[in-house]
Design a protein around this motif. Structure first.
Motif, PDB file in Angstrom:
ATOM      1  N   LYS A   7       0.829  -1.202   0.000  1.00  0.00           N
ATOM      2  CA  LYS A   7       0.000   0.000   0.000  1.00  0.00           C
ATOM      3  C   LYS A   7       0.866   1.255   0.000  1.00  0.00           C
ATOM      4  O   LYS A   7       2.011   1.235   0.449  1.00  0.00           O
ATOM      5  N   GLU A   9       1.064   5.654  -1.799  1.00  0.00           N
ATOM      6  CA  GLU A   9       0.512   6.812  -2.489  1.00  0.00           C
ATOM      7  C   GLU A   9       1.146   6.949  -3.866  1.00  0.00           C
ATOM      8  O   GLU A   9       2.334   6.671  -4.055  1.00  0.00           O
ATOM      9  N   ASP A  34       3.833   2.837   2.049  1.00  0.00           N
ATOM     10  CA  ASP A  34       3.650   3.059   3.480  1.00  0.00           C
ATOM     11  C   ASP A  34       4.772   2.391   4.272  1.00  0.00           C
ATOM     12  O   ASP A  34       5.193   2.893   5.310  1.00  0.00           O
ATOM     13  N   ARG A 116      -4.230   7.753  -2.910  1.00  0.00           N
ATOM     14  CA  ARG A 116      -3.967   6.452  -2.282  1.00  0.00           C
ATOM     15  C   ARG A 116      -4.134   5.338  -3.315  1.00  0.00           C
ATOM     16  O   ARG A 116      -4.907   5.430  -4.273  1.00  0.00           O
ATOM     17  N   TYR A 118      -2.592   0.924  -4.192  1.00  0.00           N
ATOM     18  CA  TYR A 118      -1.754  -0.213  -3.801  1.00  0.00           C
ATOM     19  C   TYR A 118      -1.310  -0.949  -5.057  1.00  0.00           C
ATOM     20  O   TYR A 118      -1.845  -0.732  -6.151  1.00  0.00           O
ATOM     21  N   ASP A 138      -8.153   1.896  -1.706  1.00  0.00           N
ATOM     22  CA  ASP A 138      -7.590   1.090  -0.626  1.00  0.00           C
ATOM     23  C   ASP A 138      -8.198  -0.301  -0.668  1.00  0.00           C
ATOM     24  O   ASP A 138      -9.134  -0.577  -1.425  1.00  0.00           O
TER      25      ASP A 138
END
Length: 422
Positions: A7, A9, A34, A116, A118, A138
């Motif tokens: 995950k 940005e 992250d 955001r 992934y 997400d």
């Protein structure tokens, strides 16, 4: 091979230094994970993740190759190069994007940034970029989870959406599982058949020759496989004005120019096998991109397994009980078959294990012959023990020549009482 879910940005702009920021195109954005460690574990010998000072890394979208908006001072057909870029930025969720007049590949303002998202990744390329399927938003799945990726995962990715829209070319590497490659290749074929996106203008393929009537500078206007375009840009930059030396130029550098590819028949070839120069100013490809698999320089192509020795007679080892229930000594058994229409004399023949311990075959048979078509199961004694960790069983004739040989691994022998069939 499982993919790792990471995950983070997506970034396409540095607010504090816009003209030093990223230059996104149809298959490239910056990714800020992250948890950086999840990217570092994708590293392999000779490869490490190429993070910048902001902790960001470039993504290389698995399975696709967009037309170049900028490459070595050149670019491809900008209508379709920018269409892929704009589609990608929009799908990620960026809005009100303004590019610089001075540097048209830099974003000077953008709303809803960063976004955001992934990725599903299993490898890094030779430049330290993450090879990934890319997703917006997400997910409830835990960061760092192992995902055994299927068509349903791929179909939700941005990679798939760009291929489906006909805005990018396929680019399949050996890191892409075969079943996914086949599904994406079929998607490309369907998109071509429907004349979606750039495909009606695609050239230098198996059906349409690229004709450089005004010289090689025309490559900036043509729609062609980006990997071929990048080679042509370097070729022109070396001072060549026609295609007559392209084949020789590629072969001179098997690392940076003459890339290895798996051809549709499964043979290992090179870029020079893919390209056909039909005249000094005409070029085509011998295969469609979706039918090729690109082999990275660091990839070792495994040699085919050794061919099992062909029997010199008609006696075959067809089965073995290597891990009998309970006590093993005196319970391990090997099954032989005379496949011929004649009886076989086995005087002075032996049956041996991998360390060379052997037993005379007549002793096991209580006979010196095997009748035509006869199947016989012989029980071993303590002189030959078949290891449960894996072993090889070999049948030798009276001259010490190999008649037949079989092998098994630890995993094959793990269940007691199961007879292995060879």
């Amino acid at each position: 091979m499982p993919y790792k879910l990471i995950k983070g940005e997506f970034h396409v702009h540095y607010p504090d230094r816009p003209l030093s920021g990223p230059e996104p195109d149809g298959d490239t954005v910056k990714f800020l994970p992250d948890n950086r460690i999840l990217v570092d574990v994708l590293s392999a010998p000779g490869r490490s993740a190429a993070f910048n000072q902001r902790g960001m890394i470039n993504l290389r979208f698995e399975g696709i190759d967009a037309l170049e908006t900028h490459f070595a001072g050149s670019h491809q057909n900008l209508e379709w190069a920018e269409a892929a870029r704009d589609k990608l930025l929009s799908q990620i969720g960026f809005t009100s994007i303004e590019f610089s007049d001075r540097n048209p590949n830099k974003i000077i303002t953008v709303d809803d940034h960063p976004q955001r998202g992934y990725i599903l990744a299993n490898n890094l390329d030779t430049f330290g970029r993450i090879i990934a399927f890319v997703y917006t938003g997400d997910t409830a799945q835990v960061d760092g989870s192992q995902v055994f990726i299927e068509d349903s995962h791929v179909n939700q990715s941005l990679n798939y959406q760009l291929l489906e829209a006909g805005l990018v070319y396929p680019a399949f590497y050996t890191s892409l599982p075969t079943d996914l490659k086949q599904s994406l290749a079929q998607l490309v074929r369907n998109t071509k058949q429907e004349n979606t996106g750039l495909w009606p203008e695609s050239t230098a393929n198996t059906e349409r020759i690229a004709n450089f009537t005004e010289g090689l500078t025309e490559i900036e206007n043509l729609v062609m496989w980006p990997k071929l375009f990048r080679r042509l840009v370097r070729y022109v930059g070396a001072g060549f004005t026609n295609l007559s030396q392209l084949d020789a130029w590629l072969r001179e550098d098997p690392i940076n120019r003459d890339d290895r590819v798996l051809l549709p028949n499964g043979e290992l070839g090179n870029m020079h096998d893919v390209i056909d120069v039909t005249s000094p100013l005409k070029l085509r490809m011998n295969y469609e991109p979706e039918d090729l698999v690109i082999v990275p320089d660091s990839t070792v192509i495994p040699q085919p397994p050794p061919v099992k020795p062909q029997p010199q007679t008609n006696i075959r080892i067809i089965a073995a009980l290597v891990n009998p229930l309970g006590k093993e000594i005196g319970q391990e058994r090997v099954t032989l078959l005379n496949v011929s229409a004649q009886e076989q004399n086995v005087t002075d023949w032996t049956l041996a294990d991998s360390i060379g311990k052997s037993i005379p075959l007549p002793e096991l048979l209580n006979s010196t012959v095997l009748a035509a078509g006869e199947v016989v199961q012989v029980t071993l004694n303590s002189r030959v023990r078949l290891n449960n960790t894996g072993d090889t069983i070999t049948l030798f004739d009276s001259q010490g020549s190999m008649v037949d040989q079989v092998s098994y691994a630890r995993k094959d022998a793990k269940e007691e009482g199961v007879t292995l069939v060879f």
